[in-house]
Motif scaffolding. Structure first.
Motif, PDB file in Angstrom:
ATOM      1  N   ARG A 131      32.666  -1.123 -22.716  1.00 51.98           N
ATOM      2  CA  ARG A 131      31.476  -1.851 -22.293  1.00 51.98           C
ATOM      3  C   ARG A 131      31.871  -2.999 -21.365  1.00 51.98           C
ATOM      4  O   ARG A 131      32.843  -3.719 -21.645  1.00 51.98           O
ATOM      5  CB  ARG A 131      30.810  -2.415 -23.554  1.00 51.98           C
ATOM      6  CG  ARG A 131      29.592  -3.315 -23.361  1.00 51.98           C
ATOM      7  CD  ARG A 131      28.323  -2.534 -23.146  1.00 51.98           C
ATOM      8  NE  ARG A 131      28.110  -1.511 -24.152  1.00 51.98           N
ATOM      9  CZ  ARG A 131      27.410  -1.666 -25.286  1.00 51.98           C
ATOM     10  NH1 ARG A 131      26.850  -2.820 -25.542  1.00 51.98           N
ATOM     11  NH2 ARG A 131      27.252  -0.662 -26.116  1.00 51.98           N
ATOM     12  N   VAL A 132      31.145  -3.139 -20.269  1.00 60.92           N
ATOM     13  CA  VAL A 132      31.326  -4.318 -19.418  1.00 60.92           C
ATOM     14  C   VAL A 132      30.375  -5.387 -19.936  1.00 60.92           C
ATOM     15  O   VAL A 132      29.157  -5.155 -19.992  1.00 60.92           O
ATOM     16  CB  VAL A 132      31.023  -3.987 -17.936  1.00 60.92           C
ATOM     17  CG1 VAL A 132      31.195  -5.241 -17.071  1.00 60.92           C
ATOM     18  CG2 VAL A 132      31.918  -2.862 -17.428  1.00 60.92           C
ATOM     19  N   HIS A 133      30.916  -6.521 -20.348  1.00 66.37           N
ATOM     20  CA  HIS A 133      30.057  -7.590 -20.859  1.00 66.37           C
ATOM     21  C   HIS A 133      29.517  -8.426 -19.706  1.00 66.37           C
ATOM     22  O   HIS A 133      30.265  -8.808 -18.786  1.00 66.37           O
ATOM     23  CB  HIS A 133      30.845  -8.498 -21.820  1.00 66.37           C
ATOM     24  CG  HIS A 133      31.085  -7.871 -23.162  1.00 66.37           C
ATOM     25  ND1 HIS A 133      30.139  -7.126 -23.829  1.00 66.37           N
ATOM     26  CD2 HIS A 133      32.177  -7.876 -23.970  1.00 66.37           C
ATOM     27  CE1 HIS A 133      30.619  -6.688 -24.971  1.00 66.37           C
ATOM     28  NE2 HIS A 133      31.866  -7.126 -25.086  1.00 66.37           N
ATOM     29  N   ILE A 134      28.207  -8.713 -19.799  1.00 68.51           N
ATOM     30  CA  ILE A 134      27.531  -9.488 -18.754  1.00 68.51           C
ATOM     31  C   ILE A 134      26.720 -10.585 -19.442  1.00 68.51           C
ATOM     32  O   ILE A 134      26.021 -10.311 -20.427  1.00 68.51           O
ATOM     33  CB  ILE A 134      26.584  -8.583 -17.930  1.00 68.51           C
ATOM     34  CG1 ILE A 134      27.391  -7.478 -17.224  1.00 68.51           C
ATOM     35  CG2 ILE A 134      25.786  -9.395 -16.906  1.00 68.51           C
ATOM     36  CD1 ILE A 134      26.543  -6.356 -16.660  1.00 68.51           C
ATOM     37  N   ALA A 135      26.841 -11.812 -18.945  1.00 71.80           N
ATOM     38  CA  ALA A 135      26.008 -12.901 -19.487  1.00 71.80           C
ATOM     39  C   ALA A 135      25.528 -13.744 -18.321  1.00 71.80           C
ATOM     40  O   ALA A 135      26.308 -14.052 -17.406  1.00 71.80           O
ATOM     41  CB  ALA A 135      26.819 -13.761 -20.461  1.00 71.80           C
ATOM     42  N   ASP A 136      24.250 -14.105 -18.322  1.00 66.04           N
ATOM     43  CA  ASP A 136      23.653 -14.929 -17.262  1.00 66.04           C
ATOM     44  C   ASP A 136      23.928 -14.357 -15.872  1.00 66.04           C
ATOM     45  O   ASP A 136      24.284 -15.091 -14.939  1.00 66.04           O
ATOM     46  CB  ASP A 136      24.198 -16.372 -17.326  1.00 66.04           C
ATOM     47  CG  ASP A 136      23.868 -17.034 -18.653  1.00 66.04           C
ATOM     48  OD1 ASP A 136      22.800 -16.712 -19.204  1.00 66.04           O
ATOM     49  OD2 ASP A 136      24.700 -17.817 -19.141  1.00 66.04           O
ATOM     50  N   GLY A 137      23.830 -13.040 -15.754  1.00 66.66           N
ATOM     51  CA  GLY A 137      24.008 -12.404 -14.450  1.00 66.66           C
ATOM     52  C   GLY A 137      25.442 -12.381 -13.946  1.00 66.66           C
ATOM     53  O   GLY A 137      25.677 -12.112 -12.764  1.00 66.66           O
ATOM     54  N   LYS A 138      26.390 -12.646 -14.855  1.00 66.39           N
ATOM     55  CA  LYS A 138      27.808 -12.616 -14.428  1.00 66.39           C
ATOM     56  C   LYS A 138      28.620 -11.784 -15.422  1.00 66.39           C
ATOM     57  O   LYS A 138      28.344 -11.802 -16.624  1.00 66.39           O
ATOM     58  CB  LYS A 138      28.396 -14.026 -14.417  1.00 66.39           C
ATOM     59  CG  LYS A 138      27.889 -14.894 -13.297  1.00 66.39           C
ATOM     60  CD  LYS A 138      28.537 -16.249 -13.357  1.00 66.39           C
ATOM     61  CE  LYS A 138      27.959 -17.139 -12.263  1.00 66.39           C
ATOM     62  NZ  LYS A 138      28.428 -18.499 -12.335  1.00 66.39           N
ATOM     63  N   VAL A 139      29.633 -11.125 -14.891  1.00 65.90           N
ATOM     64  CA  VAL A 139      30.557 -10.387 -15.743  1.00 65.90           C
ATOM     65  C   VAL A 139      31.402 -11.385 -16.529  1.00 65.90           C
ATOM     66  O   VAL A 139      31.840 -12.405 -15.980  1.00 65.90           O
ATOM     67  CB  VAL A 139      31.470  -9.521 -14.842  1.00 65.90           C
ATOM     68  CG1 VAL A 139      32.721  -9.111 -15.569  1.00 65.90           C
ATOM     69  CG2 VAL A 139      30.723  -8.308 -14.327  1.00 65.90           C
ATOM     70  N   THR A 140      31.618 -11.088 -17.838  1.00 66.99           N
ATOM     71  CA  THR A 140      32.477 -12.003 -18.619  1.00 66.99           C
ATOM     72  C   THR A 140      33.718 -11.304 -19.172  1.00 66.99           C
ATOM     73  O   THR A 140      34.694 -11.951 -19.515  1.00 66.99           O
ATOM     74  CB  THR A 140      31.709 -12.612 -19.817  1.00 66.99           C
ATOM     75  OG1 THR A 140      31.271 -11.538 -20.667  1.00 66.99           O
ATOM     76  CG2 THR A 140      30.517 -13.433 -19.346  1.00 66.99           C
ATOM     77  N   GLY A 141      33.663  -9.971 -19.298  1.00 67.19           N
ATOM     78  CA  GLY A 141      34.836  -9.286 -19.842  1.00 67.19           C
ATOM     79  C   GLY A 141      34.585  -7.801 -19.977  1.00 67.19           C
ATOM     80  O   GLY A 141      33.480  -7.310 -19.714  1.00 67.19           O
ATOM     81  N   VAL A 142      35.634  -7.080 -20.388  1.00 67.34           N
ATOM     82  CA  VAL A 142      35.516  -5.643 -20.616  1.00 67.34           C
ATOM     83  C   VAL A 142      35.980  -5.355 -22.042  1.00 67.34           C
ATOM     84  O   VAL A 142      37.129  -5.655 -22.401  1.00 67.34           O
ATOM     85  CB  VAL A 142      36.374  -4.841 -19.611  1.00 67.34           C
ATOM     86  CG1 VAL A 142      36.273  -3.344 -19.904  1.00 67.34           C
ATOM     87  CG2 VAL A 142      35.946  -5.131 -18.172  1.00 67.34           C
ATOM     88  N   ALA A 143      35.069  -4.814 -22.864  1.00 66.22           N
ATOM     89  CA  ALA A 143      35.420  -4.480 -24.248  1.00 66.22           C
ATOM     90  C   ALA A 143      36.154  -3.147 -24.263  1.00 66.22           C
ATOM     91  O   ALA A 143      35.751  -2.196 -23.581  1.00 66.22           O
ATOM     92  CB  ALA A 143      34.153  -4.392 -25.086  1.00 66.22           C
ATOM     93  N   LEU A 144      37.237  -3.087 -25.030  1.00 69.02           N
ATOM     94  CA  LEU A 144      38.022  -1.855 -25.127  1.00 69.02           C
ATOM     95  C   LEU A 144      37.744  -1.150 -26.457  1.00 69.02           C
ATOM     96  O   LEU A 144      37.239  -1.759 -27.411  1.00 69.02           O
ATOM     97  CB  LEU A 144      39.523  -2.169 -25.029  1.00 69.02           C
ATOM     98  CG  LEU A 144      39.999  -2.870 -23.755  1.00 69.02           C
ATOM     99  CD1 LEU A 144      41.528  -2.971 -23.747  1.00 69.02           C
ATOM    100  CD2 LEU A 144      39.520  -2.137 -22.511  1.00 69.02           C
ATOM    101  N   ALA A 145      38.148   0.133 -26.502  1.00 70.48           N
ATOM    102  CA  ALA A 145      37.898   0.935 -27.707  1.00 70.48           C
ATOM    103  C   ALA A 145      38.627   0.376 -28.924  1.00 70.48           C
ATOM    104  O   ALA A 145      38.198   0.595 -30.056  1.00 70.48           O
ATOM    105  CB  ALA A 145      38.336   2.369 -27.443  1.00 70.48           C
ATOM    106  N   ASP A 146      39.729  -0.366 -28.708  1.00 72.05           N
ATOM    107  CA  ASP A 146      40.475  -0.905 -29.862  1.00 72.05           C
ATOM    108  C   ASP A 146      39.852  -2.195 -30.394  1.00 72.05           C
ATOM    109  O   ASP A 146      40.419  -2.851 -31.274  1.00 72.05           O
ATOM    110  CB  ASP A 146      41.949  -1.131 -29.476  1.00 72.05           C
ATOM    111  CG  ASP A 146      42.125  -2.204 -28.400  1.00 72.05           C
ATOM    112  OD1 ASP A 146      41.125  -2.869 -28.032  1.00 72.05           O
ATOM    113  OD2 ASP A 146      43.257  -2.375 -27.915  1.00 72.05           O
ATOM    114  N   GLY A 147      38.707  -2.581 -29.839  1.00 69.40           N
ATOM    115  CA  GLY A 147      38.001  -3.755 -30.338  1.00 69.40           C
ATOM    116  C   GLY A 147      38.331  -5.038 -29.587  1.00 69.40           C
ATOM    117  O   GLY A 147      37.644  -6.050 -29.752  1.00 69.40           O
ATOM    118  N   SER A 148      39.352  -5.010 -28.744  1.00 67.63           N
ATOM    119  CA  SER A 148      39.701  -6.225 -27.995  1.00 67.63           C
ATOM    120  C   SER A 148      38.812  -6.351 -26.752  1.00 67.63           C
ATOM    121  O   SER A 148      38.135  -5.399 -26.350  1.00 67.63           O
ATOM    122  CB  SER A 148      41.177  -6.193 -27.581  1.00 67.63           C
ATOM    123  OG  SER A 148      41.379  -5.107 -26.695  1.00 67.63           O
ATOM    124  N   VAL A 149      38.831  -7.541 -26.158  1.00 67.09           N
ATOM    125  CA  VAL A 149      38.069  -7.770 -24.930  1.00 67.09           C
ATOM    126  C   VAL A 149      39.019  -8.323 -23.867  1.00 67.09           C
ATOM    127  O   VAL A 149      39.768  -9.265 -24.131  1.00 67.09           O
ATOM    128  CB  VAL A 149      36.911  -8.770 -25.167  1.00 67.09           C
ATOM    129  CG1 VAL A 149      36.205  -9.098 -23.847  1.00 67.09           C
ATOM    130  CG2 VAL A 149      35.901  -8.217 -26.162  1.00 67.09           C
TER     131      VAL A 149
END
Ligand SMILES: Cc1cc2nc3c(=O)[nH]c(=O)nc-3n(C[C@H](O)[C@H](O)[C@H](O)COP(=O)(O)OP(=O)(O)OC[C@H]3O[C@@H](n4cnc5c(N)ncnc54)[C@H](O)[C@@H]3O)c2cc1C
Length: 456
Positions: free
Chosen positions: A244-262
């Protein structure tokens, strides 16, 4: 060395050609880059594979390169491997009764090919072929409004393309370009690619020629990229499955990986194929349309067979098209002529069946037997040859599909979130499902991120 004026962390998802080119060009621009690849290797759908018994390194499928692949050549220049692409004078068209014709894409020979190289073509056929080809070319540049409602076969009928020219050149070319049989391929997709070729031909003042790598695909695409990454401090993370690509307030914040890390990120290029996009963009407002397009684009299968034989087939060119082989287009690539490989252990012929909707369900043994039987119909020398080793690569999702009704579905690289761009061969480009499309999409995605104002 990263750019001290830009503290953004750039993350590229997917280590195929689109992701590699994105990471290389961001790194060249001095950005801090992390590349996430779910597999243990880079290269995506264009990679080398070991053939143990023959001590060889063929590819997962033969890839050809058009001289109009300007973005791909820019990438090869960046990774230092431009010298590993050759352009032969032409190829051979071969019929089962032993007849053959030369196919040329440049100079006077190209006009002869366009006028219909079929051995049975009459003088009238050739005149009709020349006229139909002119009509086809004109309609590529000035497209009839209903082209998106036609299959390529219906378009050929409409311009009056004779059966001999279709058999010898046009059905083959259309399937090669858009990876679908002409009775289901979108005429609009084929016309758009031809229009790109015509425009490039006019701009470059020479016809678009077909070339090939003179080395394996890893040496062509990956080795040099790793050197660029080492020079610029790009972090490559294998077996990193992005969820999952994390997005907050119209900006990218991180990429979640299958192992649970970001993985923290300030800008992301998502360069995965349509088959893998689901879930990644859930936080992007327009994700339902992108997912729907990815589903509708679907897939087309390619079966590639690397056949090691105990003697030479008697090919005339580096690549030959077998007219009427398995019923869909079959190409034979002579890796001796292409790469100068040693024949001490065996002769390698790479066979590609595009639009392989039937073949894809067959077993390894059935495919090898079918391919050998086919070679024996076309090459007299094959009668006494034996298979030393065979690799069959079945790719049910070789590329996205370009059947009737798929025109206009491909998403743009730009998204509603300025720090998130899409890339990959299936995003909207001037080309069909090709390496050039993958790399052109990367060039556009990188341009979007490099144009971000510093405060974004
Ligand atoms: C057999 C065959 C023959 C072909 N012949 C030609 C040819 O002759 N000429 C031509 O121009 N093109 C050809 N193509 C098409 C060409 O190979 C592709 O268009 C091109 O390689 C696609 O590159 P890409 O980067 O868009 O996608 P890919 O190569 O598929 O790369 C996507 C990458 O993303 C990774 N990934 C996916 N999901 C995730 C995730 N969640 N997290 C992290 N990583 C992820 C994948 O593992 C993969 O490495 C051929 C293709 C095949 C299969």
């Amino acid at each position: 060395m990263s750019d001290s004026n830009d503290p953004r962390r750039y993350v590229v998802i997917g280590g195929g050609l689109a992701g590699l080119a994105s990471a290389v060009w961001l790194a060249e621009a001095g950005k801090q880059v992390t590349l996430l690849e779910r597999r243990g290797r880079l290269g995506g759908r264009a990679h080398a594979m070991k053939a143990e018994a023959a001590e060889d390194l063929p590819d997962n499928g033969q890839h050809v390169i058009a001289s109009g692949y300007h973005h791909l050549f820019r990438y090869l220049t960046s990774v230092g491997t431009r010298r590993f692409v050759a352009f032969p004078d032409g190829g051979t068209l071969r019929w089962p009764d032993g007849r053959s014709a030369t196919m040329r894409t440049t100079g006077l020979g190209a006009w002869r090919t366009l006028a219909g190289p079929h051995p049975d073509a009459t003088a009238l056929d050739r005149v009709r072929t020349a006229l139909a080809t002119a009509r086809l070319g004109w309609q590529c540049l000035r497209q009839p409004a209903d082209l998106a409602d036609l299959t390529t076969a219906q378009w050929f009928d409409r311009v009056g393309m004779p059966a001999t020219a279709r058999e010898a050149v046009w059905d083959w070319l259309a399937l090669g370009i858009a990876a679908e049989p002409v009775h289901q391929e979108s005429a609009k997709v084929f016309a758009d690619v031809l229009a790109t070729g015509i425009r490039l031909g006019i701009k470059d003042r020479k016809g678009v020629n077909i070339g090939y790598p003179t080395t394996d695909l890893d040496s062509l695409y990956v080795t040099g990229a790793l050197e660029v990454f080492a020079r610029h401090g790009v972090e490559v993370r294998h077996r990193a499955v992005a969820r999952r690509v994390h997005i907050a307030d119209g900006k990218v914040t991180g990429v979640a990986l299958a192992d649970g890390s970001v993985v923290p990120a300030d800008a992301v290029i998502c360069a995965v194929p349509n088959a893998n996009i689901g879930g990644l963009l859930d936080e992007l407002p327009e994700h339902p349309e992108i997912y729907a397009a990815a589903d509708k684009l679907g897939y087309t299968p390619i079966v590639s067979t690397n056949l090691y034989l105990d003697g030479p087939l008697g090919t005339e060119s580096e690549f030959e098209a077998l007219i009427g082989g398995t019923g869909v287009i079959d190409e034979v690539f002579d890796r001796q002529l292409m790469t100068g490989r040693s024949t001490e252990r065996a002769w390698l012929y790479c066979l590609t069946t595009s639009g392989a909707y039937e073949q894809i369900h067959k077993s390894h043994e059935e495919i090898v037997a079918e391919q050998l039987a086919m070679l024996r119909r076309y090459y007299p020398a094959a009668a006494t040859l034996n298979v030393v080793q065979a690799q069959v690569v079945r790719m049910p999702k070789a590329t996205f599909s370009q059947v009737l009704g798929t025109h206009g579905l491909r998403p743009a690289q730009r998204t509603s979130v300025p720090t998130l761009a899409l890339a990959g061969d299936w995003t909207a480009t001037d080309w069909s499902a090709t390496m050039e499309s993958a790399v052109q999409s990367a060039a556009r995605a990188v341009d979007l991120l490099l144009a971000l104002p510093s405060e974004s």
